[in-house]
Design a protein around this motif. Structure first.
Motif, PDB file in Angstrom:
ATOM      1  N   ASN A 266      12.023   5.933 -21.003  1.00 27.24           N
ATOM      2  CA  ASN A 266      11.987   6.832 -20.619  1.00 27.24           C
ATOM      3  C   ASN A 266      13.309   7.279 -21.543  1.00 27.24           C
ATOM      4  O   ASN A 266      13.721   6.599 -22.061  1.00 27.24           O
ATOM      5  CB  ASN A 266      12.013   7.160 -19.164  1.00 27.24           C
ATOM      6  CG  ASN A 266      13.526   6.955 -18.840  1.00 27.24           C
ATOM      7  OD1 ASN A 266      14.252   6.763 -18.908  1.00 27.24           O
ATOM      8  ND2 ASN A 266      12.716   7.570 -17.103  1.00 27.24           N
ATOM      9  N   LYS A 267      13.706   8.272 -21.544  1.00 27.76           N
ATOM     10  CA  LYS A 267      14.729   8.999 -22.267  1.00 27.76           C
ATOM     11  C   LYS A 267      16.168   8.132 -22.137  1.00 27.76           C
ATOM     12  O   LYS A 267      17.015   7.962 -22.785  1.00 27.76           O
ATOM     13  CB  LYS A 267      14.779  10.259 -22.367  1.00 27.76           C
ATOM     14  CG  LYS A 267      15.340  11.240 -21.876  1.00 27.76           C
ATOM     15  CD  LYS A 267      15.362  12.183 -21.342  1.00 27.76           C
ATOM     16  CE  LYS A 267      15.966  13.261 -20.830  1.00 27.76           C
ATOM     17  NZ  LYS A 267      15.971  14.431 -20.526  1.00 27.76           N
ATOM     18  N   ASN A 268      16.273   8.160 -21.414  1.00 27.56           N
ATOM     19  CA  ASN A 268      17.375   7.808 -20.187  1.00 27.56           C
ATOM     20  C   ASN A 268      17.403   5.350 -20.048  1.00 27.56           C
ATOM     21  O   ASN A 268      18.423   5.123 -20.272  1.00 27.56           O
ATOM     22  CB  ASN A 268      17.818   8.337 -19.571  1.00 27.56           C
ATOM     23  CG  ASN A 268      18.074   9.355 -19.144  1.00 27.56           C
ATOM     24  OD1 ASN A 268      19.179   9.759 -20.758  1.00 27.56           O
ATOM     25  ND2 ASN A 268      18.272  10.309 -18.911  1.00 27.56           N
ATOM     26  N   LEU A 269      15.902   5.590 -19.956  1.00 29.28           N
ATOM     27  CA  LEU A 269      16.519   4.064 -19.091  1.00 29.28           C
ATOM     28  C   LEU A 269      14.836   3.191 -20.081  1.00 29.28           C
ATOM     29  O   LEU A 269      13.897   3.668 -20.425  1.00 29.28           O
ATOM     30  CB  LEU A 269      15.981   4.154 -18.114  1.00 29.28           C
ATOM     31  CG  LEU A 269      16.095   2.530 -17.316  1.00 29.28           C
ATOM     32  CD1 LEU A 269      17.207   1.345 -17.779  1.00 29.28           C
ATOM     33  CD2 LEU A 269      15.345   2.750 -15.376  1.00 29.28           C
ATOM     34  N   THR A 270      15.159   1.905 -20.610  1.00 24.04           N
ATOM     35  CA  THR A 270      14.347   1.161 -21.131  1.00 24.04           C
ATOM     36  C   THR A 270      14.193  -0.098 -20.097  1.00 24.04           C
ATOM     37  O   THR A 270      15.776  -0.661 -19.481  1.00 24.04           O
ATOM     38  CB  THR A 270      14.500   0.975 -22.701  1.00 24.04           C
ATOM     39  OG1 THR A 270      14.456   1.329 -23.910  1.00 24.04           O
ATOM     40  CG2 THR A 270      13.182  -0.217 -23.100  1.00 24.04           C
ATOM     41  N   ILE A 271      13.077  -1.104 -19.809  1.00 23.13           N
ATOM     42  CA  ILE A 271      13.464  -2.087 -19.094  1.00 23.13           C
ATOM     43  C   ILE A 271      12.208  -3.053 -19.855  1.00 23.13           C
ATOM     44  O   ILE A 271      10.609  -2.764 -20.213  1.00 23.13           O
ATOM     45  CB  ILE A 271      12.543  -2.139 -17.615  1.00 23.13           C
ATOM     46  CG1 ILE A 271      13.504   0.068 -17.343  1.00 23.13           C
ATOM     47  CG2 ILE A 271      12.877  -2.713 -17.328  1.00 23.13           C
ATOM     48  CD1 ILE A 271      12.985  -0.446 -15.677  1.00 23.13           C
ATOM     49  N   ILE A 272      13.048  -4.349 -19.989  1.00 17.82           N
ATOM     50  CA  ILE A 272      12.115  -5.293 -20.624  1.00 17.82           C
ATOM     51  C   ILE A 272      11.987  -6.719 -20.097  1.00 17.82           C
ATOM     52  O   ILE A 272      12.863  -6.777 -19.700  1.00 17.82           O
ATOM     53  CB  ILE A 272      13.506  -5.657 -21.838  1.00 17.82           C
ATOM     54  CG1 ILE A 272      13.159  -4.362 -23.379  1.00 17.82           C
ATOM     55  CG2 ILE A 272      12.536  -6.661 -22.946  1.00 17.82           C
ATOM     56  CD1 ILE A 272      13.948  -4.800 -23.624  1.00 17.82           C
ATOM     57  N   ASN A 273      10.756  -6.747 -19.989  1.00 18.54           N
ATOM     58  CA  ASN A 273      10.691  -8.685 -18.857  1.00 18.54           C
ATOM     59  C   ASN A 273      10.612  -9.845 -20.426  1.00 18.54           C
ATOM     60  O   ASN A 273       9.567  -9.576 -20.628  1.00 18.54           O
ATOM     61  CB  ASN A 273       9.167  -8.114 -18.500  1.00 18.54           C
ATOM     62  CG  ASN A 273       9.095  -9.384 -17.607  1.00 18.54           C
ATOM     63  OD1 ASN A 273       9.240 -10.453 -17.917  1.00 18.54           O
ATOM     64  ND2 ASN A 273       8.384  -8.548 -16.424  1.00 18.54           N
ATOM     65  N   ASP A 274      11.166  -9.920 -20.260  1.00 21.30           N
ATOM     66  CA  ASP A 274      11.023 -11.486 -21.188  1.00 21.30           C
ATOM     67  C   ASP A 274      11.457 -12.353 -20.752  1.00 21.30           C
ATOM     68  O   ASP A 274      12.058 -13.854 -20.521  1.00 21.30           O
ATOM     69  CB  ASP A 274      12.425 -10.647 -22.739  1.00 21.30           C
ATOM     70  CG  ASP A 274      12.517 -12.055 -23.001  1.00 21.30           C
ATOM     71  OD1 ASP A 274      11.250 -12.463 -24.191  1.00 21.30           O
ATOM     72  OD2 ASP A 274      13.894 -12.587 -24.116  1.00 21.30           O
ATOM     73  N   SER A 275      10.350 -12.512 -19.079  1.00 20.15           N
ATOM     74  CA  SER A 275      10.577 -13.936 -18.719  1.00 20.15           C
ATOM     75  C   SER A 275      10.643 -15.296 -19.038  1.00 20.15           C
ATOM     76  O   SER A 275      10.734 -16.159 -18.990  1.00 20.15           O
ATOM     77  CB  SER A 275       9.683 -14.208 -17.780  1.00 20.15           C
ATOM     78  OG  SER A 275       9.606 -14.650 -16.257  1.00 20.15           O
ATOM     79  N   LYS A 276      10.142 -15.056 -20.379  1.00 20.47           N
ATOM     80  CA  LYS A 276       9.902 -16.448 -21.869  1.00 20.47           C
ATOM     81  C   LYS A 276      10.819 -17.138 -21.731  1.00 20.47           C
ATOM     82  O   LYS A 276      11.134 -18.208 -22.678  1.00 20.47           O
ATOM     83  CB  LYS A 276       8.755 -16.161 -22.304  1.00 20.47           C
ATOM     84  CG  LYS A 276       8.098 -17.310 -23.663  1.00 20.47           C
ATOM     85  CD  LYS A 276       7.527 -18.275 -22.763  1.00 20.47           C
ATOM     86  CE  LYS A 276       6.765 -19.211 -23.649  1.00 20.47           C
ATOM     87  NZ  LYS A 276       7.827 -20.158 -24.203  1.00 20.47           N
ATOM     88  N   SER A 277      11.812 -16.069 -21.998  1.00 20.54           N
ATOM     89  CA  SER A 277      13.172 -16.720 -22.323  1.00 20.54           C
ATOM     90  C   SER A 277      13.862 -18.151 -21.206  1.00 20.54           C
ATOM     91  O   SER A 277      14.044 -17.456 -20.251  1.00 20.54           O
ATOM     92  CB  SER A 277      13.781 -15.699 -22.310  1.00 20.54           C
ATOM     93  OG  SER A 277      15.552 -16.204 -22.475  1.00 20.54           O
ATOM     94  N   THR A 278      14.176 -19.535 -21.684  1.00 19.92           N
ATOM     95  CA  THR A 278      14.659 -20.191 -21.348  1.00 19.92           C
ATOM     96  C   THR A 278      15.645 -20.806 -21.841  1.00 19.92           C
ATOM     97  O   THR A 278      16.368 -21.607 -21.264  1.00 19.92           O
ATOM     98  CB  THR A 278      12.874 -20.888 -20.463  1.00 19.92           C
ATOM     99  OG1 THR A 278      13.406 -22.172 -22.431  1.00 19.92           O
ATOM    100  CG2 THR A 278      12.126 -21.134 -20.092  1.00 19.92           C
ATOM    101  N   SER A 279      16.413 -20.309 -22.951  1.00 19.93           N
ATOM    102  CA  SER A 279      17.827 -20.181 -23.125  1.00 19.93           C
ATOM    103  C   SER A 279      17.963 -19.002 -24.122  1.00 19.93           C
ATOM    104  O   SER A 279      17.936 -18.066 -24.046  1.00 19.93           O
ATOM    105  CB  SER A 279      17.146 -21.875 -24.379  1.00 19.93           C
ATOM    106  OG  SER A 279      16.211 -20.742 -25.177  1.00 19.93           O
ATOM    107  N   PHE A 280      19.476 -19.656 -24.190  1.00 22.61           N
ATOM    108  CA  PHE A 280      20.640 -18.129 -24.562  1.00 22.61           C
ATOM    109  C   PHE A 280      20.187 -18.104 -26.011  1.00 22.61           C
ATOM    110  O   PHE A 280      19.881 -16.885 -26.410  1.00 22.61           O
ATOM    111  CB  PHE A 280      21.841 -18.847 -24.389  1.00 22.61           C
ATOM    112  CG  PHE A 280      22.561 -19.112 -23.445  1.00 22.61           C
ATOM    113  CD1 PHE A 280      22.595 -17.786 -22.661  1.00 22.61           C
ATOM    114  CD2 PHE A 280      22.784 -20.185 -22.722  1.00 22.61           C
ATOM    115  CE1 PHE A 280      23.587 -17.755 -21.622  1.00 22.61           C
ATOM    116  CE2 PHE A 280      23.588 -20.138 -21.832  1.00 22.61           C
ATOM    117  CZ  PHE A 280      23.791 -19.104 -20.603  1.00 22.61           C
ATOM    118  N   ALA A 281      19.893 -19.042 -26.515  1.00 25.58           N
ATOM    119  CA  ALA A 281      18.829 -18.670 -28.061  1.00 25.58           C
ATOM    120  C   ALA A 281      17.351 -17.604 -28.128  1.00 25.58           C
ATOM    121  O   ALA A 281      17.662 -17.135 -28.818  1.00 25.58           O
ATOM    122  CB  ALA A 281      18.829 -19.674 -28.933  1.00 25.58           C
ATOM    123  N   SER A 282      17.107 -17.998 -26.948  1.00 28.36           N
ATOM    124  CA  SER A 282      15.905 -16.954 -27.241  1.00 28.36           C
ATOM    125  C   SER A 282      16.515 -15.433 -26.802  1.00 28.36           C
ATOM    126  O   SER A 282      16.012 -14.884 -27.581  1.00 28.36           O
ATOM    127  CB  SER A 282      14.817 -17.039 -26.504  1.00 28.36           C
ATOM    128  OG  SER A 282      13.916 -15.964 -25.920  1.00 28.36           O
TER     129      SER A 282
END
Length: 433
Positions: free
Chosen positions: A300-316
């Motif tokens: 919404n205008k104040n909040l974005t929620i991102i699911n990046d569970s695939k990330s298994t390293s800092f580089a990702s």
């Protein structure tokens, strides 16, 4: 189908590992060879009509196998048949090798530390929209030997992991792509040199009439390229064309650094395949991404929620974090050996960081005091604190980023299971607002 000089036809074969690829290999070979089966989990259920499942480790030494088809998840150094495999190293193959001996179809093999699943998925949609009979296979979840109704014009987009490539001896592809390389899976490959060598088996196997696409400004890739002469034509891919064409693509999915990199490879491969640009742009504008990979699950205008569970390293995770501000960053899981955060301390001031699980000390060590970390054992307690903090915040446009930068196996079956759990928690907190 190639039936002469096939090293698997009418041979004595051991299939080791009864996951997706192992079962697919069995079903493909069971009427073409004498197939035996083994899995480290001796109680694992599997419908085996041939009754050739080996019940114990000792049984393998009594049979002289012509080849061993090994699943990517098997670690030769730490599995139950480790001694047997070391003695029979030259006989180890993968499902990709089996596929290549039976079919000589055009393949586009994609590997890299980050972005290979997304790039493979985009390319599959691009080719399908251009009326190609295109199959998406490999590490993305669909074993190559599951495919049916293959004809000479069928094209395969293969997502190839370092595990698969490490064991493969025969597989080769007309086109290959190494998107990027950063330290990963060191606990499996033992050192960075071995990990890089596994990725470069794609190029080592290619012929002179093949093409390899590699990231232009990748230090590790360039160092390896300079170490020897490779057969395929090498095309170095940078972001210039992607930065130009992004202006006519309305899809905000490609605005992150990681997805812009993925896009640059798609554009270069499409150019070499002489694809229709108008259809290409339409496909790119429609692309919605893969679940749990930089997936926006709420906005919404104040909040974005991102699911990046695939990330298994800092580089990702860094590929996303580079472009974000006012971020609640949630980490957790099992950190990768040798991994470290490469973002500057100044950039990290944009983040409020939380770690869940039992590996807080390892994350803290890898981050090296660039960020203050809040540690709570349970993910639900972290979200409770974040949503409480958001109520008192005056800043607008906050972001909750679930990008764990660690493997999921401490608490979950896989990254999908972890991503699904996060979504369930978010749903509860949003409904409670």
């Amino acid at each position: 189908m190639i039936e002469d000089k096939n090293i698997f036809l009418e041979k004595k074969i051991l299939i080791y590992g009864l996951g997706k690829s192992g079962i697919a290999s069995y079903k493909f070979l069971k009427n073409k060879a004498k197939v035996y089966l083994f899995d480290d989990d001796l109680k694992k259920k599997f419908e085996n009509q041939s009754n050739q499942r080996l019940k114990n480790i000792q049984a393998t030494s009594k049979i002289k196998f012509d080849s061993v088809i090994i699943s990517p998840g098997i670690n030769v150094l730490k599995c139950k048949l480790s001694k047997f495999l070391k003695k029979n190293k030259s006989k180890i193959y993968t499902d990709l090798d089996v596929f290549y001996t039976f079919y000589k179809n055009k393949c586009i093999a994609i590997t890299g530390t980050n972005g290979k699943s997304t790039t493979a998925k985009i390319l599959h949609e691009v080719l399908s929209d251009q009326k190609y009979d295109c199959r998406l296979v490999g590490n993305i979840g669909n074993p190559v030997l599951c495919e049916k109704k293959i004809n000479k014009n069928t094209i395969f987009v293969v997502e190839a992991s370092s595990y698969q490539l490490d064991y493969s001896q025969l597989f080769t592809s007309k086109y290959s792509a190494i998107l990027n390389i950063s330290p990963d899976h060191i606990e499996r490959h033992r050192n960075l040199k071995n990990y890089i060598s596994a990725k470069f088996k794609l190029l080592n196997s290619q012929s002179r009439d093949s093409i390899a696409f590699v990231k232009k400004n990748d230090v590790l890739i360039n160092k390896k390229l300079n170490s020897k002469r490779y057969n395929p034509k090498i095309i170095k891919v940078d972001l210039k064309k992607a930065n130009t064409i992004i202006k006519i693509i309305k899809n905000k999915y490609f605005l992150s650094a990681g997805n812009l990199e993925n896009l640059s490879f798609i554009l270069k491969i499409s150019e070499k395949l002489n694809l229709n640009n108008k259809i290409l742009i339409k496909t790119l504008n429609r692309f919605k991404g893969l679940k749990y990979r930089q997936q926006i699950i709420y906005k919404n205008k104040n909040l974005t929620i991102i699911n990046d569970s695939k990330s298994t390293s800092f580089a990702s995770s860094e590929n996303l974090l580079k472009n974000l501000k006012n971020v609640y960053w949630i980490l957790g899981g099992i950190p990768k050996k040798g991994d470290k955060l490469n973002l500057s301390k100044i950039h990290c001031k944009n983040f409020k960081t939380f770690v869940f699980g039992n590996h807080y000390k390892e994350f803290k060590k890898n981050i090296r005091n660039k960020i203050h970390i809040n540690h709570l054992k349970y993910l639900k307690d972290i979200l409770k604190e974040i949503f409480s903090d958001l109520k008192n915040k005056k800043l607008k446009k906050n972001i909750i980023l679930f990008s764990p930068a660690g493997a999921s196996f401490d608490s979950f079956k896989n990254f999908e299971d972890r991503g699904k759990y996060f979504n369930q928690l978010i749903k509860k907190f949003l409904n409670a607002k």
